[in-house]
Design a protein around this motif. Sequence first.
Motif, PDB file in Angstrom:
ATOM      1  N   CYS A 147       0.836  -1.191   0.000  1.00  0.00           N
ATOM      2  CA  CYS A 147       0.000   0.000   0.000  1.00  0.00           C
ATOM      3  C   CYS A 147       0.877   1.250   0.000  1.00  0.00           C
ATOM      4  O   CYS A 147       1.898   1.289   0.688  1.00  0.00           O
ATOM      5  CB  CYS A 147      -0.893  -0.008   1.241  1.00  0.00           C
ATOM      6  N   PRO A 148       0.515   2.283  -0.770  1.00  0.00           N
ATOM      7  CA  PRO A 148       1.309   3.518  -0.781  1.00  0.00           C
ATOM      8  C   PRO A 148       1.378   4.157   0.601  1.00  0.00           C
ATOM      9  O   PRO A 148       0.489   3.962   1.434  1.00  0.00           O
ATOM     10  CB  PRO A 148       0.541   4.427  -1.755  1.00  0.00           C
ATOM     11  N   ASP A 149       2.447   4.911   0.856  1.00  0.00           N
ATOM     12  CA  ASP A 149       2.538   5.668   2.098  1.00  0.00           C
ATOM     13  C   ASP A 149       1.390   6.667   2.177  1.00  0.00           C
ATOM     14  O   ASP A 149       1.048   7.324   1.189  1.00  0.00           O
ATOM     15  CB  ASP A 149       3.864   6.433   2.173  1.00  0.00           C
ATOM     16  N   ILE A 150       0.801   6.748   3.358  1.00  0.00           N
ATOM     17  CA  ILE A 150      -0.338   7.632   3.559  1.00  0.00           C
ATOM     18  C   ILE A 150       0.060   8.715   4.550  1.00  0.00           C
ATOM     19  O   ILE A 150       0.443   8.429   5.680  1.00  0.00           O
ATOM     20  CB  ILE A 150      -1.566   6.846   4.066  1.00  0.00           C
ATOM     21  N   HIS A 151      -0.012   9.955   4.100  1.00  0.00           N
ATOM     22  CA  HIS A 151       0.285  11.104   4.956  1.00  0.00           C
ATOM     23  C   HIS A 151      -0.782  12.163   4.756  1.00  0.00           C
ATOM     24  O   HIS A 151      -1.406  12.253   3.700  1.00  0.00           O
ATOM     25  CB  HIS A 151       1.652  11.715   4.606  1.00  0.00           C
ATOM     26  N   SER A 152      -0.972  12.979   5.785  1.00  0.00           N
ATOM     27  CA  SER A 152      -1.880  14.121   5.659  1.00  0.00           C
ATOM     28  C   SER A 152      -1.279  15.145   4.706  1.00  0.00           C
ATOM     29  O   SER A 152      -0.062  15.369   4.697  1.00  0.00           O
ATOM     30  CB  SER A 152      -2.107  14.762   7.025  1.00  0.00           C
ATOM     31  N   VAL A 153      -2.134  15.787   3.923  1.00  0.00           N
ATOM     32  CA  VAL A 153      -1.692  16.865   3.029  1.00  0.00           C
ATOM     33  C   VAL A 153      -1.740  18.219   3.726  1.00  0.00           C
ATOM     34  O   VAL A 153      -1.391  19.241   3.136  1.00  0.00           O
ATOM     35  CB  VAL A 153      -2.543  16.920   1.744  1.00  0.00           C
ATOM     36  N   LEU A 154      -2.151  18.236   4.995  1.00  0.00           N
ATOM     37  CA  LEU A 154      -2.337  19.493   5.709  1.00  0.00           C
ATOM     38  C   LEU A 154      -1.069  19.968   6.410  1.00  0.00           C
ATOM     39  O   LEU A 154      -1.130  20.866   7.255  1.00  0.00           O
ATOM     40  CB  LEU A 154      -3.477  19.351   6.726  1.00  0.00           C
ATOM     41  N   ASN A 155       0.063  19.380   6.047  1.00  0.00           N
ATOM     42  CA  ASN A 155       1.333  19.812   6.650  1.00  0.00           C
ATOM     43  C   ASN A 155       1.782  21.170   6.121  1.00  0.00           C
ATOM     44  O   ASN A 155       2.779  21.716   6.571  1.00  0.00           O
ATOM     45  CB  ASN A 155       2.419  18.760   6.420  1.00  0.00           C
ATOM     46  N   LYS A 156       1.047  21.700   5.149  1.00  0.00           N
ATOM     47  CA  LYS A 156       1.339  23.044   4.658  1.00  0.00           C
ATOM     48  C   LYS A 156       0.044  23.733   4.236  1.00  0.00           C
ATOM     49  O   LYS A 156      -1.012  23.094   4.137  1.00  0.00           O
ATOM     50  CB  LYS A 156       2.324  22.998   3.487  1.00  0.00           C
ATOM     51  N   SER A 157       0.135  25.039   3.980  1.00  0.00           N
ATOM     52  CA  SER A 157      -1.040  25.833   3.602  1.00  0.00           C
ATOM     53  C   SER A 157      -1.207  25.866   2.086  1.00  0.00           C
ATOM     54  O   SER A 157      -0.248  25.664   1.336  1.00  0.00           O
ATOM     55  CB  SER A 157      -0.903  27.261   4.135  1.00  0.00           C
ATOM     56  N   TYR A 158      -2.435  26.151   1.657  1.00  0.00           N
ATOM     57  CA  TYR A 158      -2.760  26.224   0.234  1.00  0.00           C
ATOM     58  C   TYR A 158      -3.590  27.472  -0.038  1.00  0.00           C
ATOM     59  O   TYR A 158      -4.085  28.125   0.887  1.00  0.00           O
ATOM     60  CB  TYR A 158      -3.523  24.966  -0.204  1.00  0.00           C
ATOM     61  N   ASP A 159      -3.754  27.774  -1.312  1.00  0.00           N
ATOM     62  CA  ASP A 159      -4.513  28.961  -1.716  1.00  0.00           C
ATOM     63  C   ASP A 159      -6.017  28.717  -1.759  1.00  0.00           C
ATOM     64  O   ASP A 159      -6.783  29.635  -2.058  1.00  0.00           O
ATOM     65  CB  ASP A 159      -4.038  29.447  -3.098  1.00  0.00           C
ATOM     66  N   ILE A 160      -6.435  27.482  -1.487  1.00  0.00           N
ATOM     67  CA  ILE A 160      -7.855  27.133  -1.463  1.00  0.00           C
ATOM     68  C   ILE A 160      -8.144  26.399  -0.156  1.00  0.00           C
ATOM     69  O   ILE A 160      -7.224  25.911   0.505  1.00  0.00           O
ATOM     70  CB  ILE A 160      -8.241  26.233  -2.660  1.00  0.00           C
ATOM     71  N   PRO A 161      -9.413  26.288   0.236  1.00  0.00           N
ATOM     72  CA  PRO A 161      -9.748  25.501   1.429  1.00  0.00           C
ATOM     73  C   PRO A 161      -9.567  24.003   1.160  1.00  0.00           C
ATOM     74  O   PRO A 161     -10.165  23.461   0.221  1.00  0.00           O
ATOM     75  CB  PRO A 161     -11.226  25.835   1.676  1.00  0.00           C
ATOM     76  N   VAL A 162      -8.715  23.369   1.951  1.00  0.00           N
ATOM     77  CA  VAL A 162      -8.490  21.921   1.860  1.00  0.00           C
ATOM     78  C   VAL A 162      -8.792  21.327   3.228  1.00  0.00           C
ATOM     79  O   VAL A 162      -8.256  21.785   4.243  1.00  0.00           O
ATOM     80  CB  VAL A 162      -7.048  21.586   1.445  1.00  0.00           C
ATOM     81  N   PHE A 163      -9.641  20.310   3.257  1.00  0.00           N
ATOM     82  CA  PHE A 163     -10.028  19.691   4.525  1.00  0.00           C
ATOM     83  C   PHE A 163      -9.830  18.178   4.455  1.00  0.00           C
ATOM     84  O   PHE A 163      -9.937  17.574   3.377  1.00  0.00           O
ATOM     85  CB  PHE A 163     -11.499  19.979   4.845  1.00  0.00           C
ATOM     86  N   GLU A 164      -9.573  17.584   5.599  1.00  0.00           N
ATOM     87  CA  GLU A 164      -9.557  16.130   5.741  1.00  0.00           C
ATOM     88  C   GLU A 164     -10.605  15.734   6.777  1.00  0.00           C
ATOM     89  O   GLU A 164     -10.693  16.349   7.847  1.00  0.00           O
ATOM     90  CB  GLU A 164      -8.175  15.643   6.162  1.00  0.00           C
ATOM     91  N   ILE A 165     -11.374  14.718   6.429  1.00  0.00           N
ATOM     92  CA  ILE A 165     -12.386  14.178   7.341  1.00  0.00           C
ATOM     93  C   ILE A 165     -11.909  12.821   7.818  1.00  0.00           C
ATOM     94  O   ILE A 165     -11.497  11.971   7.018  1.00  0.00           O
ATOM     95  CB  ILE A 165     -13.748  14.056   6.642  1.00  0.00           C
ATOM     96  N   GLY A 166     -11.936  12.603   9.129  1.00  0.00           N
ATOM     97  CA  GLY A 166     -11.507  11.326   9.702  1.00  0.00           C
ATOM     98  C   GLY A 166     -12.570  10.745  10.615  1.00  0.00           C
ATOM     99  O   GLY A 166     -13.525  11.428  11.010  1.00  0.00           O
TER     100      GLY A 166
END
Length: 447
Positions: A241-260
């Motif tokens: 299985c590919p490595d799974i990491h949160s993408v929220l370790n940095k900021s972006y120009d759009i709203p990005v959310f993760e639901i857990g």
Amino acid sequence: MQEIMRDVELSKFAKRSLVPSPVAKMTGEFAEKFRDGIDINLGVGYVNEETIPNLAVVEAIQYVFQNPAEHRMPLNYGGPEGAPNLIAAVKRFINRRDSRMSIKRLDELRLVIGANGATSILDSLGDIFEKGIVVTADPYYYIYCETLQRKGFDIRTVEEGRDGLDPERLKEYLFGMDACDLERLKFLYIVTVNNPSSTVISYENRCAIIDVAVEVSSRLGRKIPLIFDCAYDSLNHDINCPDIHSVLNKSYDIPVFEIGTFSKILAPALRIGYIVGEDSDILSAIVQKTADIGFSNSLIMQEVTAWMLDNTVDIQIETVNKAYNQKAKKIRLEIDRKLSKWLESVSGGECGFYFYLTFKGITTGVESKFYKYLTRSTGVAEYDLVDLEGEKKPIVVYIPGEICQNPVGDNFERGTRQLRISYGFEEADVVLRAIDYMKDACEYATS
């Protein structure tokens, strides 16, 4: 003469809700008619009872009540943002599981607890955004997409590949939309370990999907929110299985959310789900929605979960993943051995607890010979009944692919030849027995 009164006026949403969704109908029938020890549940996404840490829950409840200074008023109302103890514990959990997510970074983000699991957060998003187009992968998460459609959204889908939704294919689709449709785009909804197919989107591809969303936002001149549904990320149990990491370790120009959610790794009945991302009006609206429908999630369940996240969850995840990995390997071998001659492709078995099967020429919907054989509704006693007194042979419940595909998408025909097997609920030997019945169903369907 008395005038006949008109009937009660219902909203469009209420009128659409009068027709139960396929999964609601299936879940209802499962709860009502399922025979324990006889019928086999490969469909309704329950978790295995043996993976639920009953003793840890009891220990957590005792601790919560014995330490009122630490866990205040656990049987009273809570706040709509979520219990502070739980919010802090979830952040510590994310930090332990993902080395790229420092506590400092997590403290820069806002984390909100849902009113009733992750599903309540998804439902809130359907009320927060203006009605329009939502783009997701095909096959799609049928429960949420059906909900969005009832709320008045237009679901558009992009066919996924072996590695989940491909960023380039998504970009091609979005930039190929006509100008009017693109203006109606409201948000992107991406399930990182797709349900039903269990394909896994790698960290690199998740970041590339964000780049696509930023690019389309730039073209439109307005921010398009990107929602990552990470419900199965913690059930990563295979070395391939590919490595799974949160993408929220940095900021972006759009709203990005993760639901857990903790339904898959602890217990569904705790009803704990959360959304995390940069602070925004979107999160504030979700908090108010929670207040509107019940003040907060059950405070006792939040405090119990907080204790478990700090004390037992790491061992729990290790144990659960080891068990699912062993089951997945056994079941995949049996699928290959018993069903391969009828199969076009198989995905899943690395993360989460689903396999998704695509047959070559066998349809799997509720009107198909395959489905009728496994639900013992062929009308032929030899296939349906144990004896002439009417006792049915074991029924096998699965999710037909036709409800997981966009009915107006390009792949609907393929969906009619697909099905989802869950190996979450039943023990391995029971799933293997079900595959034997599926082999018989294939022979019946092609006879």
